[in-house]
Enzyme design. Structure first.
Site, PDB file in Angstrom:
ATOM      1  N   GLY A  75      10.099 -64.107  -6.475  1.00 18.75           N
ATOM      2  CA  GLY A  75      10.178 -64.554  -7.803  1.00 18.75           C
ATOM      3  C   GLY A  75       9.272 -63.733  -8.082  1.00 18.75           C
ATOM      4  O   GLY A  75       8.744 -64.467  -9.392  1.00 18.75           O
ATOM      5  N   GLY A 124       9.173 -61.152 -10.087  1.00 17.87           N
ATOM      6  CA  GLY A 124       9.728 -60.205 -11.064  1.00 17.87           C
ATOM      7  C   GLY A 124      10.629 -59.213 -10.803  1.00 17.87           C
ATOM      8  O   GLY A 124      10.240 -57.916 -11.590  1.00 17.87           O
ATOM      9  N   SER A 125      11.605 -59.155  -9.526  1.00 15.53           N
ATOM     10  CA  SER A 125      11.604 -57.319  -9.197  1.00 15.53           C
ATOM     11  C   SER A 125      12.494 -56.751 -10.319  1.00 15.53           C
ATOM     12  O   SER A 125      12.483 -55.454 -11.060  1.00 15.53           O
ATOM     13  CB  SER A 125      12.512 -57.682  -7.919  1.00 15.53           C
ATOM     14  OG  SER A 125      13.614 -58.420  -7.900  1.00 15.53           O
ATOM     15  N   SER A 126      13.601 -57.775 -10.999  1.00 14.39           N
ATOM     16  CA  SER A 126      14.055 -57.510 -12.217  1.00 14.39           C
ATOM     17  C   SER A 126      14.064 -56.684 -13.333  1.00 14.39           C
ATOM     18  O   SER A 126      14.505 -55.811 -14.109  1.00 14.39           O
ATOM     19  CB  SER A 126      15.493 -58.583 -12.334  1.00 14.39           C
ATOM     20  OG  SER A 126      15.884 -59.320 -11.466  1.00 14.39           O
ATOM     21  N   ALA A 178      10.850 -55.806 -13.587  1.00 14.60           N
ATOM     22  CA  ALA A 178       9.783 -54.613 -12.753  1.00 14.60           C
ATOM     23  C   ALA A 178      11.273 -52.824 -12.964  1.00 14.60           C
ATOM     24  O   ALA A 178      10.501 -51.954 -13.384  1.00 14.60           O
ATOM     25  CB  ALA A 178       9.508 -54.743 -11.602  1.00 14.60           C
ATOM     26  N   ASP A 205       7.969 -61.128 -18.499  1.00 18.36           N
ATOM     27  CA  ASP A 205       7.447 -60.121 -16.846  1.00 18.36           C
ATOM     28  C   ASP A 205       7.742 -58.910 -17.216  1.00 18.36           C
ATOM     29  O   ASP A 205       7.205 -58.220 -17.001  1.00 18.36           O
ATOM     30  CB  ASP A 205       8.944 -61.149 -15.971  1.00 18.36           C
ATOM     31  CG  ASP A 205      10.008 -61.523 -16.709  1.00 18.36           C
ATOM     32  OD1 ASP A 205       9.965 -61.358 -18.352  1.00 18.36           O
ATOM     33  OD2 ASP A 205      11.172 -62.337 -15.652  1.00 18.36           O
TER      34      ASP A 205
HETATM   35  O1  PMV Z   1      10.149 -67.895 -12.671  1.00 23.52           O
HETATM   36  P1  PMV Z   1       9.946 -67.072 -12.849  1.00 23.52           P
HETATM   37  O2  PMV Z   1       8.972 -66.234 -12.153  1.00 23.52           O
HETATM   38  O3  PMV Z   1      11.077 -65.501 -13.146  1.00 23.52           O
HETATM   39  O4  PMV Z   1       8.847 -67.476 -14.576  1.00 23.52           O
HETATM   40  C1  PMV Z   1      10.016 -68.008 -15.408  1.00 23.52           C
HETATM   41  C2  PMV Z   1       8.999 -68.266 -16.468  1.00 23.52           C
HETATM   42  C3  PMV Z   1       9.806 -69.518 -17.442  1.00 23.52           C
HETATM   43  O5  PMV Z   1       8.770 -70.017 -18.576  1.00 23.52           O
HETATM   44  C4  PMV Z   1      10.038 -70.089 -16.849  1.00 23.52           C
HETATM   45  C5  PMV Z   1      10.906 -68.586 -18.571  1.00 23.52           C
HETATM   46  C6  PMV Z   1      10.427 -67.491 -19.682  1.00 23.52           C
HETATM   47  O6  PMV Z   1      11.838 -66.692 -19.091  1.00 23.52           O
HETATM   48  O7  PMV Z   1       9.596 -67.576 -19.472  1.00 23.52           O
END
Ligand code: PMV
Length: 323
Positions: free
Chosen positions: A109, A111-113, A115, A156
């Site tokens: 989790g 954020g590979s997508s 990145a 992200d």
């Molecule tokens: O699950 P992650 O690390 O991609 O984080 C999501 C964060 C949220 O606020 C729930 C969704 C978003 O896009 O901001």
């Protein structure tokens, strides 16, 4: 240019997840685990993708068929949609060979997508000599994320583009770098892969069923995120830790905590962490704990004993760059 190599960092959410989807700020940190993209032009009008980390080898699509983007294999969704959006916007039709390599597991989790999306767009702008600012790259990247998963704040993508630690508002309305270099965090992976879009929908259902209550939860997250921004700049670690714990309580109220994450979080606190919380959507993925020099090894071993995997990361990594 015929061939380029670009990389972008993954991220951790420090404060404000979920509330950020509703227009409140969040704070995101880029981490030194990077995705790498090598892109080269091909003479034939085809896109060839190798993404061995997600099981994609020799995936091929004719450039003219890029518009057919329904039912793409999961491993190429972001990449192919990013290429399609770029080609449509800048009216290009070049054959391409793209290879992605990950320095971290797509399960964490981190954020590979996002990145990958950012890296490939940057690579295309260099290859095709179309000069684009970070803001312009952000726009196509955010369009891509919304095309693929329907929801998301884009935090992200900001981390992947700008790097560092960022105070962020939905859709890139605000992208303010914060001067935070050393934040001693321990990251614990729960072993469970979280599905971010379904958690966002789940919170939205809760919001629709309990509008007033959940609005006030978001409002509290908003206040604590603004305070966290100040505390981070001042390096007020005990305040940052307190606010992480409060944020965690509010994430629990949003229903995104799990027993596994809770176990890791309480283990970290018991081991002397100044604060601990989920990082990201919840439901799995990672938790983070703020530690002092003495507590760091104790917190790490407590997380391991509670069934978590400790992942070594440094925050405030550099944003997208040519390798
Ligand atoms: O699950 P992650 O690390 O991609 O984080 C999501 C964060 C949220 O606020 C729930 C969704 C978003 O896009 O901001």
């Amino acid at each position: 240019m015929e061939k380029v190599k670009v990389s972008a960092p993954g991220k951790l959410m420090l404060f404000g997840e979920h509330a950020v989807v509703y227009g409140f700020p969040c704070i995101v940190a880029a981490v030194d685990q990077r995705m790498q993209v090598v892109a080269e032009t091909l003479a034939r009008p085809e896109i060839v993708i190798d993404a061995p980390d997600v099981g994609i080898i020799g995936y091929t699509k004719k450039v003219d068929l890029l518009k057919n983007s329904d039912n793409l294999p999961k491993g190429v969704q972001f990449l192919e949609t990013a290429v399609k959006n770029f080609f449509e916007k800048y009216q290009v039709k070049t054959g391409l060979k793209i290879k992605t390599t990950s320095k971290f597991s797509s399960q964490f989790g981190f954020g590979s997508s996002s990145a990958v999306t950012v890296s490939v767009l940057k690579a295309l702008s260099l290859l095709l000599e179309i000069k684009l600012s970070k803001k312009e790259l952000f726009k196509i990247a955010y369009r891509t994320v919304l095309d693929v998963q329907g929801v998301g704040s884009g935090f992200d993508l900001a981390a992947a583009l700008w790097g560092g630690v960022i105070y962020y508002v939905l859709g890139g309305k605000r992208i303010a770098p914060l001067e935070v270099k050393n934040l001693p965090l321990v990251v614990g992976y729960s072993g469970v892969k979280a599905d971010t879009p379904s958690l966002v929908y789940q919170v939205n259902q809760l919001y629709r069923d309990n509008r007033q209550v959940i609005k006030s939860v978001f409002k509290s997250i908003d206040i604590l995120t603004r305070q966290a921004k100040k505390a981070l700049i001042k390096k007020d670690f005990s305040k940052i830790g307190q606010l992480m714990d409060i944020n965690q309580g509010l994430l629990d109220a949003l229903g995104v905590n799990t027993l596994k994450l809770s176990r890791l979080i309480f283990a970290a606190r018991k081991g002397g962490a100044l604060g601990a919380k989920i990082s990201g959507a919840g439901g799995g993925d990672c938790m983070i704990a703020l530690v002092g020099r003495e507590s760091e090894p104790i917190v790490k071993s407590a997380i391991r004993k509670a069934g978590g995997k400790v992942i070594e990361v440094k925050i405030s990594a550099e944003g997208v760059r040519v390798e």
